[in-house]
Enzyme design. Structure first.
Site, PDB file in Angstrom:
ATOM      1  N   SER A   1       1.084  -0.877  -0.327  1.00 25.78           N
ATOM      2  CA  SER A   1       0.098   0.167   0.337  1.00 25.78           C
ATOM      3  C   SER A   1       0.981   1.352   0.535  1.00 25.78           C
ATOM      4  CB  SER A   1      -0.756   0.044   1.391  1.00 25.78           C
ATOM      5  OG  SER A   1      -1.902   1.004   1.458  1.00 25.78           O
TER       6      SER A   1
ATOM      7  N   ASP B   1      -6.038  -3.269  -2.218  1.00 29.97           N
ATOM      8  CA  ASP B   1      -4.977  -3.383  -1.906  1.00 29.97           C
ATOM      9  C   ASP B   1      -4.434  -3.862  -0.558  1.00 29.97           C
ATOM     10  OD1 ASP B   1      -3.351  -2.134   0.697  1.00 29.97           O
ATOM     11  OD2 ASP B   1      -5.218  -1.432   1.405  1.00 29.97           O
TER      12      ASP B   1
END
Length: 282
Positions: free
Chosen positions: A42, A164
Site C-alpha cells: 500500500s 489493497d
C-alpha cells in the site's frame, strides 16, 4: 542488527501514515543504506518506489508538498473517478509530469522489490514485481496495492482484479522470511502496543457481490492485523527483526490532510531513520 546481504526490508502501509516511512527511507538514502530485498504494501509500496529509484525527498514532495498544492484527497474524487485519492493525478501526472519518476534507475536496480496486493477472486495476498521494463504494469501494481477497499476502484493487473495488499498482509515480514531473509528491518506506521479495538463484521452480500472470497477476507481484517502486530512484537523481542516505528500514538489518520501533522510525522521518521543508520555504521 548488522545489516548484511540477506537482511530484508519490510514496509507497512497505512495511507497517509506512510509519510513516516518516507522520512525513514530518505534517511536511509542519505546514508546510502540499501537492501537487496524490499517487500512493501500500500503506502509502503508507493514510498518504496522512490527508494528503489534512488530519489530522495520525492515521496515527501508527493505526500506533503503536492497534497498542499493539489488537495488530491476528497469525496469529489470518489464521485468523479471512483477513488478518494485522485488516481489520475497520483498515478499518471505525478510520475510522468509533476514529480517525474526515474524509471531507468528503477529498472536497472538489481535489488528485488515486491509489492503486496489482494487478489479479489481468491481473497489471498499476492506478491508482485515488475522487472521487464513495463512502466504501465509497474504503476498498475502499486496502484492496486494502494487501492483501499470501499473507497477505491478495483485495479486489474495481468487481467486479475486486485485491491489493497493490506487487507490480508499489512506487515509482510513472513513473506521476507519465506523468501530466505531471516533477519529483517521493519518500518511500521503504528507505535508499539497499538491494537485495533474495532470489531470485524460480516460483509453484506451486496458489497463486492462478485467476490465472495474477498468479502470473507474483509470480514476478518481487524483480527488478522492485530495478529500481525503481535507477531512483529514477538519477533522484535526475539531479535529476528528491528522495527522502526513512531514512538507515540498516531495522530495522523489514513486520509489525513493536516499538513503540519504530516510534516511532524515525516520528521519523526527521518530522525529515527538517521538514528538507526548511525547505530549501524558507528
Amino acid at each position: 542488527m548488522q545489516i548484511i546481504r540477506n537482511t530484508g526490508l519490510v514496509l507497512e502501509g497505512g495511507g497517509m501514515r506512510g509519510v513516516f516511512t518516507s522520512g525513514v527511507l530518505d534517511a536511509f538514502m542519505k546514508h546510502e543504506l540499501y537492501f537487496n530485498y524490499v517487500v512493501a504494501v500500500s503506502a509502503g509500496a508507493c514510498n518504496g518506489l522512490s527508494y528503489m529509484s534512488r530519489q530522495p525527498r520525492r515521496a515527501r514532495i508527493s505526500n506533503i508538498d503536492m497534497l498542499a498544492k493539489y488537495d488530491y484527497i476528497g469525496l469529489r474524487h470518489l464521485f468523479t473517478q471512483g477513488s478518494i485519492f485522485d488516481p489520475e493525478l497520483l498515478y499518471e501526472r505525478f510520475p510522468n509530469e509533476i514529480v517525474p519518476y526515474d524509471y531507468d534507475t528503477y529498472f536497472s536496480n538489481p535489488a528485488t522489490f515486491e509489492m503486496v496486493t489482494t487478489n479479489c477472486l481468491t481473497g489471498k495476498s499476492e506478491y508482485l514485481s515488475e522487472r521487464s521494463g513495463d512502466r504501465k504494469r509497474l504503476i498498475d501494481i502499486v496502484r492496486a496495492s494502494s487501492s483501499l477497499p470501499y473507497v477505491s476502484k478495483i485495479v486489474d493487473v495481468d487481467g486479475v482484479p486486485m485491491l489493497d495488499g493490506g487487507i490480508i498482509d499489512s506487515i509482510p515480514v513472513m513473506r521476507a522470511v519465506d523468501m530466505g531473509f531471516r533477519k529483517n528491518v521493519v518500518v511500521a506506521t503504528r507505535n508499539r502496543g497499538f491494537r485495533n479495538n474495532g470489531r470485524d463484521r460480516k460483509i453484506p452480500r451486496f458489497i463486492y457481490r462478485n467476490y465472495p472470497r474477498l468479502r470473507v477476507a474483509l470480514s476478518h481484517r481487524i483480527e488478522a492485523y492485530n495478529a500481525q502486530l503481535e507477531m512483529v512484537e514477538r519477533m522484535e523481542d526475539e531479535g529476528s527483526i528491528v522495527c522502526i516505528r513512531p514512538q507515540r500514538p498516531m495522530e495522523v489518520g489514513r486520509i489525513e490532510k493536516d499538513i503540519k501533522k504530516l510534516e511532524a510525522l515525516y520528521e519523526e521518521g527521518f530522525r529515527l531513520g538517521e538514528e538507526f543508520c548511525e547505530r549501524e555504521f558507528a
